[in-house]
Design an enzyme around this catalytic site. Structure first.
Site, PDB file in Angstrom:
ATOM      1  N   LYS A 197       0.835  -1.212   0.000  1.00  0.00           N
ATOM      2  CA  LYS A 197       0.000   0.000   0.000  1.00  0.00           C
ATOM      3  C   LYS A 197       0.860   1.249   0.000  1.00  0.00           C
ATOM      4  CE  LYS A 197      -3.932  -2.317   1.773  1.00  0.00           C
ATOM      5  NZ  LYS A 197      -5.254  -2.199   1.480  1.00  0.00           N
ATOM      6  N   ASP A 255     -11.889  10.004 -11.641  1.00  0.00           N
ATOM      7  CA  ASP A 255     -12.662  10.352 -10.439  1.00  0.00           C
ATOM      8  C   ASP A 255     -13.802  11.305 -10.801  1.00  0.00           C
ATOM      9  OD1 ASP A 255     -13.266  10.156  -7.758  1.00  0.00           O
ATOM     10  OD2 ASP A 255     -11.827  11.685  -7.120  1.00  0.00           O
TER      11      ASP A 255
END
Length: 202
Positions: free
Chosen positions: A100, A191
Site C-alpha cells: 500500500k 474520479d
C-alpha cells in the site's frame, strides 16, 4: 483582515458570531470526517484551510484562503481510500504498510502530474485553473481557483433527485468538453463523480 473572525465555511468576515450570518457554518460543530484537516490549519505557510467541500476516492477538497493574495481558493489533498488515513487532530497522513505504501507513493506522483497538466488547461472554460502544488504532511496538495456554486450531487438533491433532460444534457455536455481536452493530452480523470462536478452561479 482579522483571520480569527473569518468564517471557515465561506471565507467571509463573520464578526463575533459563533454561527456565520452569511452561510450558517458553525466551526464549533465537529465534522464527522475524521480523515480531513481541521479548519484553520495552515498549509505551505500560505493557505488557511476551511471546511471540506467534497471528497472522492482519491482526495479531499477544502475551501481555503490564500494569505498572500488575500483570495478564496480550493485545495485538493491527496488522500486515497484504502491506502492512507489520518488521526483526528494530526495533520500528517499515515500510510498503510507493505504494497500500500508503494501504491500511495506512485499515486501521489500521478496526483502531482495531474496538477502540472491541469495548470496547462487554465484557459479551458470547463476546467478549474490550478494555481500551485506542493508536498506537505506526508502527502500532496494542489491549489485551484475557488468556484462559487454547488456540486452536482447537492444540486440534484435540491431538485428532488431528478434533473430536466435539457439541463442534464447541458451539464454533461460541459463535462464531455472538458474530458475531451484532458483525453487529447493523454490523461484519464478516474474520479468523475457528482461531488467533483461543480455548477457555477452562472
Amino acid at each position: 483582515m482579522d483571520y480569527n473572525r473569518l468564517c471557515m465555511g465561506c471565507i467571509q468576515q463573520k464578526g463575533e458570531e459563533q454561527t456565520c450570518p452569511n452561510c450558517g457554518y458553525n466551526e464549533s460543530v465537529q465534522d464527522d470526517n475524521k480523515r480531513s484537516l481541521a479548519p484553520r490549519t495552515i498549509l505551505n505557510d500560505q493557505y488557511l484551510v476551511g471546511k471540506v467541500l467534497g471528497q472522492g476516492g482519491f482526495g479531499i477538497t477544502y475551501i481555503a484562503y490564500d494569505l498572500n493574495l488575500e483570495i478564496k481558493v480550493a485545495i485538493k489533498e491527496y488522500m486515497p481510500d484504502g491506502l492512507a488515513t489520518r488521526t483526528a487532530g494530526v495533520n500528517t497522513v499515515t500510510v498503510y504498510t507493505n504494497d500500500k505504501k508503494v501504491n500511495f507513493e506512485y499515486g501521489m506522483e500521478k496526483f502531482l502530474d495531474e496538477a502540472k497538466m491541469m495548470a496547462k488547461f487554465n484557459n479551458v472554460k470547463s476546467i478549474v485553473s490550478v494555481r500551485n502544488f506542493f508536498k506537505e504532511n506526508g502527502t500532496a496538495y494542489f491549489v485551484m481557483d475557488f468556484v462559487e456554486g454547488t456540486n452536482l450531487d447537492q444540486y440534484t438533491k435540491e431538485k428532488g433527485g431528478r434533473l430536466k433532460l435539457d439541463e442534464a444534457l447541458m451539464i454533461i455536455g460541459n463535462v464531455i468538453d472538458a474530458l475531451e481536452v484532458v483525453h487529447k493530452n493523454g490523461m484519464l480523470h478516474r474520479d468523475v463523480s457528482p461531488d467533483n462536478i461543480y455548477l457555477t452561479k452562472e
